[in-house]
Design an enzyme around this catalytic site. Sequence first.
Site, PDB file in Angstrom:
ATOM      1  CB  CYS A 108      -1.047  -0.019   1.104  1.00 10.14           C
ATOM      2  SG  CYS A 108      -2.181  -1.368   1.240  1.00 10.14           S
TER       3      CYS A 108
ATOM      4  NE  ARG B 129       4.542   1.988   0.177  1.00 14.17           N
ATOM      5  CZ  ARG B 129       5.423   1.825   0.782  1.00 14.17           C
ATOM      6  NH1 ARG B 129       6.959   1.730   0.456  1.00 14.17           N
ATOM      7  NH2 ARG B 129       5.353   1.153   2.011  1.00 14.17           N
TER       8      ARG B 129
ATOM      9  CD1 TRP C  77       0.600  -6.516  -2.891  1.00 17.54           C
ATOM     10  CD2 TRP C  77       0.143  -7.002  -0.894  1.00 17.54           C
ATOM     11  NE1 TRP C  77       0.768  -7.761  -2.721  1.00 17.54           N
ATOM     12  CE2 TRP C  77       0.475  -7.989  -1.229  1.00 17.54           C
ATOM     13  CE3 TRP C  77      -0.430  -6.984   0.594  1.00 17.54           C
ATOM     14  CZ2 TRP C  77       0.991  -9.072  -0.609  1.00 17.54           C
ATOM     15  CZ3 TRP C  77       0.044  -8.095   1.409  1.00 17.54           C
ATOM     16  CH2 TRP C  77       0.577  -9.088   0.592  1.00 17.54           C
TER      17      TRP C  77
ATOM     18  CG  ASN D 284       1.581   1.010   4.303  1.00 14.01           C
ATOM     19  OD1 ASN D 284       1.337  -0.298   4.010  1.00 14.01           O
ATOM     20  ND2 ASN D 284       2.849   1.577   4.153  1.00 14.01           N
ATOM     21  N   GLY D 285      -0.675  -0.889   6.482  1.00 11.54           N
ATOM     22  CA  GLY D 285      -0.493  -1.621   7.691  1.00 11.54           C
ATOM     23  C   GLY D 285      -1.594  -2.603   8.045  1.00 11.54           C
TER      24      GLY D 285
ATOM     25  CD  GLU E 116      17.414 -13.089  -6.803  1.00 10.55           C
ATOM     26  OE1 GLU E 116      16.799 -13.540  -6.047  1.00 10.55           O
ATOM     27  OE2 GLU E 116      16.924 -11.884  -7.302  1.00 10.55           O
TER      28      GLU E 116
ATOM     29  CE  LYS F  57      14.467 -11.431  -8.922  1.00  9.31           C
ATOM     30  NZ  LYS F  57      14.686 -10.539  -7.982  1.00  9.31           N
TER      31      LYS F  57
ATOM     32  CD  GLU G 139      10.496 -11.684  -7.288  1.00  5.57           C
ATOM     33  OE1 GLU G 139      10.384 -11.291  -6.074  1.00  5.57           O
ATOM     34  OE2 GLU G 139      11.600 -11.629  -7.973  1.00  5.57           O
TER      35      GLU G 139
ATOM     36  CG  HIS H  63      20.333 -36.305  -2.403  1.00 10.51           C
ATOM     37  ND1 HIS H  63      20.591 -37.459  -2.062  1.00 10.51           N
ATOM     38  CD2 HIS H  63      21.241 -35.657  -2.424  1.00 10.51           C
ATOM     39  CE1 HIS H  63      21.752 -37.699  -1.934  1.00 10.51           C
ATOM     40  NE2 HIS H  63      22.489 -36.458  -2.126  1.00 10.51           N
TER      41      HIS H  63
ATOM     42  CE  LYS I 216      11.907  -2.452  -5.598  1.00 10.22           C
ATOM     43  NZ  LYS I 216      12.233  -3.803  -5.823  1.00 10.22           N
TER      44      LYS I 216
HETATM   45  C1  G6P Z   1       9.477  -8.243  -1.351  1.00  9.42           C
HETATM   46  C2  G6P Z   1      10.279  -7.655  -2.653  1.00  9.42           C
HETATM   47  C3  G6P Z   1      11.667  -8.528  -3.114  1.00  9.42           C
HETATM   48  C4  G6P Z   1      12.346  -8.248  -1.850  1.00  9.42           C
HETATM   49  C5  G6P Z   1      11.618  -8.665  -0.441  1.00  9.42           C
HETATM   50  C6  G6P Z   1      12.601  -8.208   0.582  1.00  9.42           C
HETATM   51  O1  G6P Z   1       9.070  -9.581  -1.458  1.00  9.42           O
HETATM   52  O2  G6P Z   1       9.222  -8.051  -3.975  1.00  9.42           O
HETATM   53  O3  G6P Z   1      12.171  -8.099  -4.178  1.00  9.42           O
HETATM   54  O4  G6P Z   1      13.440  -9.104  -1.763  1.00  9.42           O
HETATM   55  O5  G6P Z   1      10.534  -7.938  -0.295  1.00  9.42           O
HETATM   56  O6  G6P Z   1      12.633  -6.542   0.704  1.00  9.42           O
HETATM   57  P1  G6P Z   1      13.691  -5.884   1.361  1.00  9.42           P
HETATM   58  O7  G6P Z   1      13.200  -4.425   0.901  1.00  9.42           O
HETATM   59  O8  G6P Z   1      13.730  -6.229   2.468  1.00  9.42           O
HETATM   60  O9  G6P Z   1      14.847  -6.371   0.480  1.00  9.42           O
END
Ligand code: G6P
Length: 614
Positions: free
Chosen positions: A2, A27, A75, A101-102, A487, A491, A494, A510, A609
């Site tokens: 949010c 956000r 969100w 937001n929260g 990672e 990616k 996501e 395994h 994000k």
């Molecule tokens: C969310 C974002 C990710 C990020 C994660 C941790 O899931 O979409 O891209 O890695 O939060 O966020 P931070 O701001 O603590 O790195």
Amino acid sequence: MCGIIGYVGGREAYPILVKGLHRLEYRGYDSAGVALCNSIGELNIYKAKGRVSDLEDFCKSKDTVGTMGIAHTRWATHGEPSNVNAHPHYSESENLALIHNGIIENYAVLKEQLLQKGYHFQSSTDTEVLVQLIEYVKELNHVDLCTAIQLALGQVVGAYAIAVIEKGNPDMMIAARKSSPLVLGIGRDEFFIASDASPIIEYTNRVIFLEDEEIAIVRRHEQPKIVTIGNVEKTREIIQLEMSLGQLEKGGYPHFMLKEIFEQPRTLRDCMRGRVNVECNNVVLSGIIDNKERFVNAKRIIILACGTSWHAGLIGEYLFEEFCRIPVEVEYSSEFRYRNPLIYPDDVVIAVSQSGETADTLAAIELAKESGAFVYGICNVVGASIPRNTHSGSYTHVGPEIGVASTKAFTAQLLVLSMMALCIAREKKTLDEKRFLKLLIELDAIPAKIESILGNNDLIQNLSNTFTYAHNFIYLGRGYNYPVALEGALKLKEISYIHAEGYPAAEMKHGPIALIDSEMPVVAIATDNGMYEKVISNIQEIKARNGRVIAVVSENDTVVKGIADYVIEVPVTEDCFDPLLTTIPLQLLSYHIAVNKRRDVDMPRNLAKSVTVE
Ligand code: G6P
């Protein structure tokens, strides 16, 4: 999680608020809304399910006049994305409008009490409970809005950044925060509040970061006043931000993510500037030097993070153990905070976070501090909660990262962790000088090597066409490249919504090897490093089962090129810096597959994000 924005000043609020929502859309982006107060104090709320552009379409035929207003991009946490659950929310009398937001954790109890008092609820949100509570408290105690907010927030358990405006009061906006970020922008006779500085920077670079349990009373033509929930007046320093508007725009790229991938040579140079000095054979991170005793005497390092930052932490473990000979544990903040962990005063805790606002990481930091550990933050957003709540730290200095999937922030986290490991190793004398210099020269060369990998973008784009319709992917790596495999898989998940898993290559046998058939693409990181021969064996095992292998190899490779179906070359570097290079083609592969699938690359579904709720 949010985004909120508010404006009081001499200009029309609506265009400022909508532009601000676009900047905050990373956000949350399932619904949006705006509340406007015109000069005679009339209050109008407009809301729409979908993106901010849907709200704009909806508002085209509406009266959007007013020089004060608040707006929100959501969100969803409580209640599905819908018009009615979108913010702002009205109070019962429709005299108050609130954005939030929260999460209000005790909303159910509060709602029950308000229902019994005859209040009605339109939405399924926790937020509507808060605005009703404020109105209830205000009427019950015959107090002004600020006092009512103080009293109501005193009853709330949870996290919030809120802004409230009132019908009949076109000159005052009140904002408050606890555990969710809130920035106050101070312009020329105009004021802004927002979840971060990105919607404000166009108008002013003078900001105040509110602290937990602080309330800002923002009145037209007056300097904002800051009080606590307990009504103690506070003086906060005005900070001059260095962010520029250009950093918030796409600069000719079709997506922020692609722009951010291509920025990496520059962002890594920025991150090293003033820290790595090859001529003097030195790495200086002031946060380490100023606290060198803590690092030199650390019995253990605990790295805490979430998501992509956690993957950076895993690579940090390899770096610190290899160079500094300090045992390292890497934990998800969300697990660490609830498992009654053992933390000692001679532990050094490193919290890694792009946003600096991740709720679980913030809570884990508090826990570590309570146990007397020294807490160091690695963060990208200047002035965010994590740098403000840690003992010391280093910024990654890559500028705003807007694409929801982290790219340039990740590589800069790896770079900061590498510089930290070198800096501590120098202090602890755990690396001989020759090796130290060799590593330093290599680190300095990394941005140029990334430039050469980016030159393969067309090749990777072509390759992505072959795999656009795959349903699953496996990513494999060993040693320093094992977290890169995790990672790479994250990616892809996501932004393309393709199921992908990362494994240490040797773990294949395994279990995951049962998944291999001619339909299964396997991305294997097989660069010329200490694990090369081992990874070749793992690739042979996949080929023997008809798997399709895309290998990331070193430029000088001859063997893997003869076995894998497709190869992407990267320059040779030291093992420990391999992730800084091998990550890049995986970012590009995910990006192009997602574009081929017509996904919303910068705002993938269900994600946000900045995760300010646990
Ligand atoms: C969310 C974002 C990710 C990020 C994660 C941790 O899931 O979409 O891209 O890695 O939060 O966020 P931070 O701001 O603590 O790195």
